[in-house]
Design a protein around this motif. Structure first.
Motif, mmCIF file in Angstrom:
data_model
loop_
_atom_site.group_PDB
_atom_site.id
_atom_site.type_symbol
_atom_site.label_atom_id
_atom_site.label_comp_id
_atom_site.label_asym_id
_atom_site.label_seq_id
_atom_site.Cartn_x
_atom_site.Cartn_y
_atom_site.Cartn_z
ATOM 1 N N ASP A 50 -2.522 9.850 -4.870
ATOM 2 C CA ASP A 50 -1.692 10.142 -6.039
ATOM 3 C C ASP A 50 -2.434 9.746 -7.313
ATOM 4 O OD1 ASP A 50 0.293 10.936 -4.241
ATOM 5 O OD2 ASP A 50 1.089 8.901 -4.109
ATOM 6 N N LEU A 51 -1.730 9.735 -8.434
ATOM 7 C CA LEU A 51 -2.349 9.291 -9.674
ATOM 8 C C LEU A 51 -2.916 7.880 -9.522
ATOM 9 C CD1 LEU A 51 0.082 10.306 -12.578
ATOM 10 C CD2 LEU A 51 -2.230 11.170 -12.182
ATOM 11 N N PRO A 52 -4.050 7.573 -10.154
ATOM 12 C CA PRO A 52 -4.529 6.193 -10.168
ATOM 13 C C PRO A 52 -3.473 5.271 -10.770
ATOM 14 C CG PRO A 52 -6.213 7.686 -11.005
ATOM 15 C CD PRO A 52 -4.950 8.486 -10.877
ATOM 16 N N VAL A 53 -3.468 4.030 -10.346
ATOM 17 C CA VAL A 53 -2.447 3.086 -10.794
ATOM 18 C C VAL A 53 -2.434 2.958 -12.310
ATOM 19 C CG1 VAL A 53 -1.648 0.701 -10.689
ATOM 20 C CG2 VAL A 53 -2.516 1.821 -8.626
ATOM 21 N N GLU A 54 -3.591 2.871 -12.921
ATOM 22 C CA GLU A 54 -3.648 2.731 -14.380
ATOM 23 C C GLU A 54 -2.993 3.918 -15.069
ATOM 24 O OE1 GLU A 54 -6.940 1.968 -17.942
ATOM 25 O OE2 GLU A 54 -7.585 2.221 -15.868
ATOM 26 N N ALA A 55 -3.251 5.124 -14.570
ATOM 27 C CA ALA A 55 -2.636 6.323 -15.151
ATOM 28 C C ALA A 55 -1.141 6.336 -14.887
ATOM 29 C CB ALA A 55 -3.295 7.570 -14.584
ATOM 30 N N ALA A 56 -0.739 5.914 -13.685
ATOM 31 C CA ALA A 56 0.683 5.870 -13.350
ATOM 32 C C ALA A 56 1.428 4.907 -14.260
ATOM 33 C CB ALA A 56 0.864 5.463 -11.894
ATOM 34 N N PRO A 112 -7.785 -6.600 0.859
ATOM 35 C CA PRO A 112 -7.702 -7.472 -0.307
ATOM 36 C C PRO A 112 -8.362 -6.873 -1.538
ATOM 37 C CG PRO A 112 -8.249 -8.759 1.641
ATOM 38 C CD PRO A 112 -8.319 -7.307 2.044
ATOM 39 N N GLY A 113 -9.487 -6.174 -1.363
ATOM 40 C CA GLY A 113 -10.192 -5.599 -2.502
ATOM 41 C C GLY A 113 -9.400 -4.527 -3.212
ATOM 42 N N THR A 114 -8.863 -3.564 -2.451
ATOM 43 C CA THR A 114 -8.083 -2.493 -3.075
ATOM 44 C C THR A 114 -6.789 -3.040 -3.657
ATOM 45 O OG1 THR A 114 -7.085 -1.937 -0.930
ATOM 46 C CG2 THR A 114 -9.044 -0.688 -1.595
ATOM 47 N N ALA A 147 -5.595 -2.671 -7.595
ATOM 48 C CA ALA A 147 -4.313 -2.056 -7.939
ATOM 49 C C ALA A 147 -3.481 -2.968 -8.839
ATOM 50 C CB ALA A 147 -3.533 -1.719 -6.672
ATOM 51 N N VAL A 148 -3.480 -4.260 -8.550
ATOM 52 C CA VAL A 148 -2.712 -5.192 -9.362
ATOM 53 C C VAL A 148 -3.307 -5.292 -10.767
ATOM 54 C CG1 VAL A 148 -2.025 -7.610 -9.625
ATOM 55 C CG2 VAL A 148 -1.884 -6.500 -7.387
ATOM 56 N N ALA A 149 -4.622 -5.339 -10.848
ATOM 57 C CA ALA A 149 -5.277 -5.402 -12.156
ATOM 58 C C ALA A 149 -4.984 -4.162 -12.990
ATOM 59 C CB ALA A 149 -6.783 -5.571 -11.978
ATOM 60 N N ALA A 150 -4.762 -3.033 -12.316
ATOM 61 C CA ALA A 150 -4.491 -1.776 -13.010
ATOM 62 C C ALA A 150 -3.028 -1.621 -13.410
ATOM 63 C CB ALA A 150 -4.914 -0.595 -12.146
ATOM 64 N N GLY A 151 -2.153 -2.523 -12.931
ATOM 65 C CA GLY A 151 -0.765 -2.467 -13.365
ATOM 66 C C GLY A 151 0.291 -2.383 -12.289
ATOM 67 N N ALA A 152 -0.089 -2.476 -11.013
ATOM 68 C CA ALA A 152 0.916 -2.436 -9.944
ATOM 69 C C ALA A 152 1.721 -3.728 -9.935
ATOM 70 C CB ALA A 152 0.247 -2.231 -8.590
ATOM 71 N N VAL A 172 -3.447 -11.593 -3.729
ATOM 72 C CA VAL A 172 -2.709 -11.139 -4.909
ATOM 73 C C VAL A 172 -1.506 -12.038 -5.153
ATOM 74 C CG1 VAL A 172 -3.446 -8.741 -4.639
ATOM 75 C CG2 VAL A 172 -1.320 -9.519 -3.551
ATOM 76 N N SER A 173 -0.975 -11.948 -6.370
ATOM 77 C CA SER A 173 0.190 -12.756 -6.728
ATOM 78 C C SER A 173 1.476 -11.947 -6.800
ATOM 79 C CB SER A 173 -0.054 -13.441 -8.075
ATOM 80 O OG SER A 173 -0.306 -12.477 -9.086
ATOM 81 N N VAL A 174 1.389 -10.621 -6.604
ATOM 82 C CA VAL A 174 2.586 -9.780 -6.669
ATOM 83 C C VAL A 174 3.206 -9.669 -5.275
ATOM 84 C CG1 VAL A 174 1.620 -8.475 -8.597
ATOM 85 C CG2 VAL A 174 1.335 -7.617 -6.253
ATOM 86 N N PRO A 175 4.477 -9.247 -5.189
ATOM 87 C CA PRO A 175 5.106 -9.102 -3.879
ATOM 88 C C PRO A 175 4.385 -8.090 -2.995
ATOM 89 C CG PRO A 175 6.767 -9.089 -5.607
ATOM 90 C CD PRO A 175 5.438 -9.004 -6.288
ATOM 91 N N VAL A 176 4.244 -8.440 -1.732
ATOM 92 C CA VAL A 176 3.657 -7.557 -0.728
ATOM 93 C C VAL A 176 4.772 -7.054 0.174
ATOM 94 C CG1 VAL A 176 2.242 -7.538 1.370
ATOM 95 C CG2 VAL A 176 1.333 -8.514 -0.749
ATOM 96 N N ILE A 177 4.872 -5.733 0.279
ATOM 97 C CA ILE A 177 5.894 -5.097 1.111
ATOM 98 C C ILE A 177 5.206 -4.474 2.310
ATOM 99 C CG2 ILE A 177 7.759 -3.406 1.189
ATOM 100 C CD1 ILE A 177 8.250 -5.708 -0.777
ATOM 101 N N ALA A 178 5.474 -5.005 3.489
ATOM 102 C CA ALA A 178 4.845 -4.516 4.712
ATOM 103 C C ALA A 178 5.523 -3.222 5.162
ATOM 104 C CB ALA A 178 4.946 -5.570 5.810
ATOM 105 N N ILE A 179 4.714 -2.240 5.546
ATOM 106 C CA ILE A 179 5.249 -0.944 5.935
ATOM 107 C C ILE A 179 4.521 -0.420 7.168
ATOM 108 C CG2 ILE A 179 3.656 0.241 4.351
ATOM 109 C CD1 ILE A 179 5.826 2.386 3.968
#
Length: 208
Positions: A90-96, A113-115, A119-124, A157-164
Motif C-alpha cells: 500500500d502507500l508508504p507509511v510516511e505518505a499515508a 524489528p527493522g521494518t 514504520a514507526v519512524a515514518a508515523g505508524a 518499538v514503543s508503539v502497540p503491537v497487534i499480533a495477527i
C-alpha cells in the motif's frame, strides 16, 4: 486521537459472509476494546467499500469503538473513519500519514524489528505483526513468525503491537506474554457459529 482497543476485528467480505451482522454481535460485547478494520476484497468497488465503512462507523460510534480502513485511505476519509492501516504493497507509511493527518489512527504491517522501526519512524501509531500462525483467510502470506517473532518486534518499538494471523483465544496468552498489546482476527469471530461468544472468549483471554 482515539484510544486503541486490544481486539481488532477485520471484516470478512468474501461471498456468503455477513460483516455487518458480525459487528452487531461483537460490538456490544467488546465495546471500546474493539477496533474494526474494514477490509474488502480486491475486486470490490470504492463505492462498496465506502458504503460498508459508513455502516461500520455508524455501528461503532455508540460503543466508542474505533473504525479503520485497510489500504483505501481515501475511503477512510470520505466515510469518516478514525484512520487506516497500510500493508507492504500500500502507500508508504510516511505518505499515508500525510493523507490521513497527524491525529488519525494509522497502523502499518511489519514482521521484523527493522521494518517495524522504520514504520514507526515514518508515523505508524501501531503495528500489525505476523502472520503469527498459519491461516487460510488470506493467501500469499509469508511463513508464520510465532510468538518469538512477535517478541522481537515488540522489543524494538514503543508503539502497540497487534499480533495477527491464525489467532484464537487459546493462542492469545502466549502472544501477550511475547509483548503483543492486542490481537487482530478474522475467522476467529467471523467464522464462529456464535460471534458474540467468540468475542467474549477473546476479550477474556486478552484481559486475564
Amino acid at each position: 486521537m482515539p484510544s486503541l482497543g486490544r481486539l481488532h476485528l477485520i471484516t470478512d467480505t468474501r461471498p456468503g459472509r455477513d460483516p455487518l451482522g458480525v459487528l452487531r454481535a461483537a460490538l456490544p460485547v467488546a465495546r471500546a476494546e474493539l477496533v474494526v478494520q474494514v477490509r474488502v476484497t480486491d475486486d470490490a468497488t470504492d463505492r462498496e467499500a465506502y458504503e460498508l465503512t459508513r455502516a461500520a462507523v455508524a455501528l461503532c460510534r455508540p460503543y466508542g469503538a474505533t473504525c479503520l480502513v485497510n489500504d483505501r485511505l481515501h475511503v477512510a476519509l470520505a466515510a469518516g473513519a478514525d484512520g487506516g492501516h497500510v500493508g507492504a504493497d500500500d502507500l508508504p507509511v510516511e505518505a499515508a500519514r500525510r493523507v490521513l493527518g497527524p491525529t488519525a489512527v494509522l497502523g502499518a504491517t511489519a514482521r521484523t524489528p527493522g521494518t517495524a522501526a522504520v514504520a514507526v519512524a515514518a508515523g505508524a501509531g501501531y503495528l500489525g505483526v505476523g502472520p503469527c500462525h498459519a491461516t487460510d483467510t488470506k493467501t500469499g502470506l509469508p511463513d508464520p513468525i510465532g510468538p518469538a517473532g512477535v517478541r522481537a518486534v515488540a522489543g524494538a518499538v514503543s508503539v502497540p503491537v497487534i499480533a495477527i494471523g491464525g489467532v484464537t483465544a487459546a493462542t492469545v496468552p502466549a502472544l501477550r506474554a511475547a509483548g503483543a498489546y492486542g490481537v487482530a482476527v478474522v475467522g476467529a469471530i467471523s467464522g464462529a457459529t456464535d460471534p458474540a461468544r467468540a468475542t467474549a472468549e477473546l476479550i477474556a483471554s486478552l484481559t486475564c
